[in-house]
Design an enzyme around this catalytic site. Structure first.
Site, PDB file in Angstrom:
ATOM      1  N   SER A  72      35.438  33.131  31.718  1.00 11.33           N
ATOM      2  CA  SER A  72      34.936  32.539  32.960  1.00 11.33           C
ATOM      3  C   SER A  72      34.179  33.585  33.774  1.00 11.33           C
ATOM      4  O   SER A  72      34.196  34.777  33.464  1.00 11.33           O
ATOM      5  CB  SER A  72      36.091  31.968  33.798  1.00 11.33           C
ATOM      6  N   LYS A  92      41.694  39.973  37.265  1.00 10.94           N
ATOM      7  CA  LYS A  92      41.174  40.097  38.625  1.00 10.94           C
ATOM      8  C   LYS A  92      41.237  41.569  39.038  1.00 10.94           C
ATOM      9  O   LYS A  92      41.713  42.421  38.302  1.00 10.94           O
ATOM     10  CB  LYS A  92      42.005  39.264  39.612  1.00 10.94           C
ATOM     11  N   SER A 129      36.026  32.140  42.601  1.00 14.05           N
ATOM     12  CA  SER A 129      37.226  32.753  42.046  1.00 14.05           C
ATOM     13  C   SER A 129      38.474  32.133  42.668  1.00 14.05           C
ATOM     14  O   SER A 129      38.658  32.173  43.885  1.00 14.05           O
ATOM     15  CB  SER A 129      37.227  34.273  42.311  1.00 14.05           C
ATOM     16  N   SER A 169      34.594  34.503  37.064  1.00 17.25           N
ATOM     17  CA  SER A 169      35.197  34.913  38.339  1.00 17.25           C
ATOM     18  C   SER A 169      35.077  36.401  38.618  1.00 17.25           C
ATOM     19  O   SER A 169      35.229  36.825  39.754  1.00 17.25           O
ATOM     20  CB  SER A 169      36.673  34.508  38.373  1.00 17.25           C
TER      21      SER A 169
END
Length: 257
Positions: free
Chosen positions: A44, A107, A199, A46
């Protein structure tokens, strides 16, 4: 003259050697993935621009010690961390999603235990102080927002570490540009994506399909470097003849910062 004959390996012995080799290799790989490095791919956007869709990274499993989530196949029934160490603010980490530990997320660590984190008009505030943001060149990539140039900033965390972030929306107008103060619990971290308006991270509570605070126990490891990168928008993986144009050679074997 003495006769010379070839020695014949029994089929049973040969099969046993193959099994032994396969088991040995499997154990070595399992040990490496548990205690040293484990590969992950980025599905993804993010963490754009730091990590692109199609990047493959190696994650160091030893950076923060080991928990039951360090084991790639099973989760042994123990809690806490062995040889546990806190991540540094700014580290890019892989962790098990608190509301669904079968899912891996990646993250950036923004808040450490005891920190107070807040977004004010799109600017990150750490312990009551806004971080420094400086405008840099726009981010452009054909796989994201289809040929739209996205405003990019360099964010400087309190300890001086810098990293790029994207801001699609005008600061202060994004969904999570203004938040309450999040006080990070003693056993958790606060994590955010570098693609700030795209995100689901610690700014979003689990009840809204977000992340919330990430328990230290859920940390899998720290992203160290990219070892491969493939742009699926150029060519699907099965179009082997198109690989030379789809592989992002410039991103291979580069560090994650």
């Amino acid at each position: 003259m003495a006769a010379v004959t070839k020695s014949k390996t029994k089929s049973g012995d040969s099969f046993f050697e193959i099994v032994k080799t396969v088991v040995t290799v499997g154990l070595v790989v399992l040990i490496l993935r548990t205690f040293a490095f484990e590969p992950f791919n980025i599905p993804s956007g993010s963490m754009i621009p730091t990590l692109l869709i199609g990047d493959y990274v190696f994650v160091s499993k030893y950076s923060y010690g080991f928990s039951r989530y360090s084991f790639p196949l099973i989760h042994p029934p123990f809690s806490g961390r062995i040889f546990g160490r806190l991540p540094a603010r700014g580290d890019v980490v892989v962790f098990k999603l608190p509301r669904d530990p079968s899912v891996d997320y990646i993250k950036r660590v923004i808040g450490l235990p005891g920190d107070k984190i807040q977004m004010v008009d799109g600017v990150l505030n750490v312990n009551g102080k806004p971080v420094e943001l400086s405008r840099t060149e726009d981010f452009y990539d054909t796989e994201y927002q289809r040929n739209i140039e996205t405003p990019q900033f360099i964010e400087t965390l309190p300890e001086g570490r810098q990293h790029p972030i994207l801001k699609l929306q005008k600061p202060g107008t994004g969904t999570y540009d203004n938040t309450p103060v999040f006080e990070v619990p003693a056993d958790s971290i606060f994590a955010m994506g570098d693609n700030r308006d795209n995100s689901l991270d610690s700014r979003v509570p689990p009840r809204n399909n977000g992340v919330g605070f990430v328990p230290l126990e859920n940390l899998v490891g720290r992203a160290e470097f990219r070892f491969f990168s493939y742009d699926d928008n150029v060519a699907p993986w099965w179009q082997v003849w198109e690989w030379p144009w789809a592989i992002r050679f410039s991103r291979m074997f580069t560090g994650v910062h």
